[in-house]
Structure formats: C-alpha cells, structure tokens
Design an enzyme around this catalytic site. Sequence first.
Site, PDB file in Angstrom:
ATOM      1  N   GLU A   1      -3.010  -1.080  -4.920  1.00 53.62           N
ATOM      2  CA  GLU A   1      -3.226  -1.830  -3.692  1.00 53.62           C
ATOM      3  C   GLU A   1      -4.120  -2.998  -4.052  1.00 53.62           C
ATOM      4  OE1 GLU A   1      -4.979  -0.112  -0.216  1.00 53.62           O
ATOM      5  OE2 GLU A   1      -3.851   1.724  -0.597  1.00 53.62           O
TER       6      GLU A   1
ATOM      7  N   ASP B   1     -13.031  -1.315   7.298  1.00 52.49           N
ATOM      8  CA  ASP B   1     -13.658  -0.981   6.012  1.00 52.49           C
ATOM      9  C   ASP B   1     -15.125  -0.618   6.139  1.00 52.49           C
ATOM     10  OD1 ASP B   1     -11.667  -1.219   3.892  1.00 52.49           O
ATOM     11  OD2 ASP B   1     -11.444  -3.266   4.650  1.00 52.49           O
TER      12      ASP B   1
ATOM     13  N   TYR C   1       1.345   5.631   4.671  1.00 54.48           N
ATOM     14  CA  TYR C   1      -0.085   5.636   4.357  1.00 54.48           C
ATOM     15  C   TYR C   1      -0.755   6.500   5.413  1.00 54.48           C
ATOM     16  CZ  TYR C   1      -4.634   3.636   2.925  1.00 54.48           C
ATOM     17  OH  TYR C   1      -5.911   3.443   2.464  1.00 54.48           O
TER      18      TYR C   1
END
Lengths: 401, 263
Positions: B44, B55, B174
């Site tokens: 990635e 994040d 994912y």
Amino acid sequence: MTTLLPPKFGPYGGQFVPETLMPALIELEAAFVSARSDPAFQAEFDRLMASYVGRPTPLTHARRLSEQLGGAQIYLKREDLAHTGAHKINNALGQALLVKRMGKRRIVAETGAGQHGVASATVASLMGLDCVVYMGVVDIARQEPNVFRMKLLGAEVRPVTSGTQTLKDAINEAIRDWVTNVADTHYLLGSALGPHPYPTLVREFQSVIGREAREQMLREAGRLPDTVIACVGGGSNAIGVFSGFMNDDSVELIGVEAGGSGIGTGKHAARFGDPQKGRVGVIHGTRTYVLQDEDGQIAETHSVSAGLDYAAVGPEHARMRDLERAFYTSATDAEALDAFQTLCRVEGIIPALESSHAVAEALKRAPKMGKDQVILVNLSGRGDKDLNTVIGEMQKSGTRI
Amino acid sequence: MNRIGSAFKNSPIFMPYFPLGYPDLDTSINVIEALARNGADLIEVGLSFSDPLADGPVIQRATQVALEKGITVRKSLAAVAELRRRGLELPLILMGYYNPILAYGPEKFVREAWAAGADGFIIPDLPVEESGEFSAALIGADGRPPLPLIQMLAPTTPNERMETIARRARGFIYLVAVTGVTGERSSLSEGLSELIGRVREHTSAPVCVGFGISTPEQAKQVGALADGVIVGSACVKAIGESENPVEAAAGFASGFRAALPGG
C-alpha cells in the site's frame, strides 16, 4: 443504500467518511427523522428552549447606531442573550436530546472560539452525559475564559497539537475519537458542516433563530427586513437566520466571511472570497468550498475570530451561493474590530468577534440605504470571551482604551 | 492474471503500508523497494494529505513530514513509475484521501496512476455512497483494464450493508479490524474470527485485515484467519525511527514474512 433525507445540496454535501462511521450516520439520521415527527420530542425541545435557553431571544432596534449611520434602520437578533452567550446552545440542546433518544452516554465536540464547547459542556451537564471537547492549542490560548467555563461545567478539554492547532484539527481529533468510541459516543458537531445528516440537522435546530426573527420583525418593525446579515464560519448561525426568510424573495441574504488580514495577503478564511484557493473539495465528510493549495492540501487560515477561522464552509451555503439566493462578502480583522468597538460604544452591547463581522457589513451598507429601509443583523454571540484578544489587538494598533 | 490476482495465489499475503516522501522522497522509494524484495506480497503506497482523519499519530506525523518535504500527487505517481523501472513486479495499491485526488482530477489521476504502474486504489473517506464519481474514472479505456477501488468493511458494518458492499468487491476486501483509527494495539480484537466469518458469508473475494496489527506474532494469528495481513503504523514507526531506514525495511519485511505460512 439510500438515505431518508436528501444527503446533498445540489452538488455539495454528502457523506465522505470512513466506513466505520457510516452506520453511526445512518443511526443518527433515523433518530433525527423519528424525533422530528414526534410531538413529545418537539415539546421537550421547546420547553427547554424557553425555560433553560431563555428563548425567544429579543430583537433590538439599534436606534443610536442607525441614527449615526444616517441610513437604514438596523435591528439586532440577540442570540448573545441566549444561555451560554451564543446561538450554539440551540443546536447543542437539540443534538443532546437525540443522544438521549439513541441511548448513548458520551459526547465529543470540537470547538474553535469555545462557544460550541461551552454549549456542549452545558447540555452534557444538564443531561448527565460525559463530555470531551477537542480544542486546538492556539485557540486555547486565545479563548482562555471559555476553557475555564468548560472545565467548570464538568467537561474534559483535550488540547490538540496536530496540524495547524486550530478548529480544523480539533474536528479531525473529534472524528478520530468518534471512530474509536462510536458504540457509545455521539459526535456533537457544532456547525452546519460535516457529513449528512449534520448540515440538515444543525440547520433544523438553528432555524428557531429565523422563525423568531421573522415574527419579531413583522411585529416590531411592521415589515420584513430588506437585508439579513450574518457571519459565516461553518455557517450555522447564518443558515439558522436565513432559513426564516428563504421564501421571502424580497429579502436579500448576506453572509460575511472572515477577511483576516485581507484577501490579497493570503491570511484569511474567505472560502468564497478567494477564487484562487477557495475551490470545491472534500473535507471533514462533506463536499463544499475549501481553501486549499494546488495539490489539494487544506490551506492554513487566519482570522482574529477563532470561530470563523476554518477552511471550509457549510455545503448549503455553497448551494445558496450558486443559486444566488444568498450573497457572500467578507470583513477584515480591522473592520471587525472597528465594528466591535462601535457597537460597544453606541449601543452598549459587546458582540462576539465573529458577530462583529456581520456588524461590519451593516456599517458599510446602512449609510447607502434609505431611512425607511431595514437591515437585520444576527448577533450570534456575546464578546466577553474575546476581551483578551481585543485588548491585545488595540494595543498593537496603538488605540487607547 | 493481473498482479493482484497473482499475489493471492499464495495466501495469506503480507501487505505493508508506507507513505511516499517520508522521511524524504528518495529514501521512501528505496524503503518500498526493500519491503518488496524482502517478503512483501503487495504494498500500500501512501499518498499524503494534510487532514488524515482515519489515521492515528504515527501515520499523521509521517505524512505531515512528507508534505513538509514537498511531496505531491505528481511526484508520488513518478515514484511509482520509478519503482516499476527498478523491476518491482508485486501489486502496488495507492492509498490516499479523496481531496488531493479530486484536485488532481479523478480521471487524470487514474490514467496516470495506471501508466505509472499502480494496480488499484484505497480511499478511506470514500464509502460506497460517494464512490460513483471515482468509479466512473476507473472504467477501462485505451487498453487500460478497469482498476479496482478496494472496498472497506468495518466491525460496525451491519450484515445487509456488508452484503451490498461485498458484492462490489474487486481485487480484495479491506477489513478494518477495530473500530478506530490506524495505529498499533497491544492485542487483537476478540471478535475478529467471527467478523471475518461474517464477511466471508457475503463474498469469495480475498479478505485482508488491517488496523492495529503491530507484531509478527499478531500477523501470524491474523494470517491463520485471513487472506492478507495489512501492517501500517508499526511498519512506518520501525522504519521511521531507524538510522538506516532501508535496512530496517528489509528486516521488518522478512520478520513478518517469516511469521506467516509460506514464509
């Protein structure tokens, strides 16, 4: 997967969030839709708005100011007189009732000027909810009194040191907390921003401003205003007052962005006012006008007022601007500070620096209008929280206090 | 078979994340090459954004450094082309937030990413509700196959929604292992096995698990359940804190690879 309410305003709005949060947005929308049509919810909201917030807030005819300017009659919608000192409480109270309805027990909120943080801490205290408020360290420094108020009200204030350390980064941190604790936590977003259903929900809870103001204008001035002016950061006070006049074609709606040091200096928060940096983008879950660089990185903003110091504008404002239902302009820091002092001296009202931007626009327009014309300014908050900033700025410019 | 399909012939696969431009552009290219040559099966490749709201602190800091050092979408795409020039054959998935892609122009972005050698995209702030515009840009043209936008699922995703999303899955799924942001966790979430089982009821696509996996031991546990193990923050931290990032990348990749079956 369809939403219950329209998620967009033309090409703006939407739900640009990580998958983890989508179910929470769907749950929130469902709670909002069912609450809206539930007379018991409405009755409880109305009761608290009257007995706790102190609504309706008055409409004040600023006679001396109007006389001095020699033009239009200026009326002030006094959201500064609502409990906690700003319009933010309307939305915080509405969302807190939704939190109870959803059975959650914890709220997180972001704050810039601290007004929304104080409103959130207040409703959390009223309803027995845990409350964490994220606030950039830059804003903590310039809005110290509000930090104390939040703590006194039992909230935890978490300083945000990432990025530009202002409202934008406080929103990032609030969203990160929400993603992590979504099972029992509600994000009490303070402006008409973010992913659907927030812009719609916040407008609904703030629409009380416009509803009251319209009635009061008709009753006290005997007519509708020619112009309604409000400051626009995220744009919740503006959308609240505008919503009352949306269908009155004769009423001109004016939003005032933060011009900072001037558009040309690059140090401002005028998303509509800077055609170079202010372009359609996606930030904090919504598609709207955002100040950004060529590579799509969100730009740093500047305003003397923490509450307007934000890179994006509520998506419904972007739509209203496209449709030319509302028009947007800006006032610089200097103009806002000047308007702040004028209102203090002439009317005995200390306005928030955010609201002073709207007052500044009224000072520009009124002299050019006829004495039989009327301007309504939404005085979104009171300025006690801004005294340190104002004193500092006056000393910098050599003004005697 | 395309690169992603080939990679899953030997699963579970090891999928590290690393942002281009951190600690500087040249080093990040060398780091990604070292990860590839020492056991990564798919990488990635991170594009930086000023406001990475999914994040945690490690990736926030790394991408902020990358931006301060001047990383852009254009330079990131050129770096992908450079990695292909160096002979890397594994799939490279570009991971970034939507606004820089929107500013670049989704169609132009996809076209140039393909030309540079990217195999697909992960955009964490683009749930299915909002992926229409980008999906339109993914449609194959001029000899370009339709590239996948990797669909994400979370522990909070209800079954019905999971089914709708899984139906669109291309490449792989994912699966976000925890409700939270990226970052290391000391232990894995308890319900992971059940969660993966729930996903598999809706799709035959490979299921890769990310968020919170920090050690080879955890990777081994997840690898026993999933088709791929995604490691982001732990990778960025180990390499970013090292005096010799390229060497650290090689050691990091071989350590995780050895912990997984087939390693």
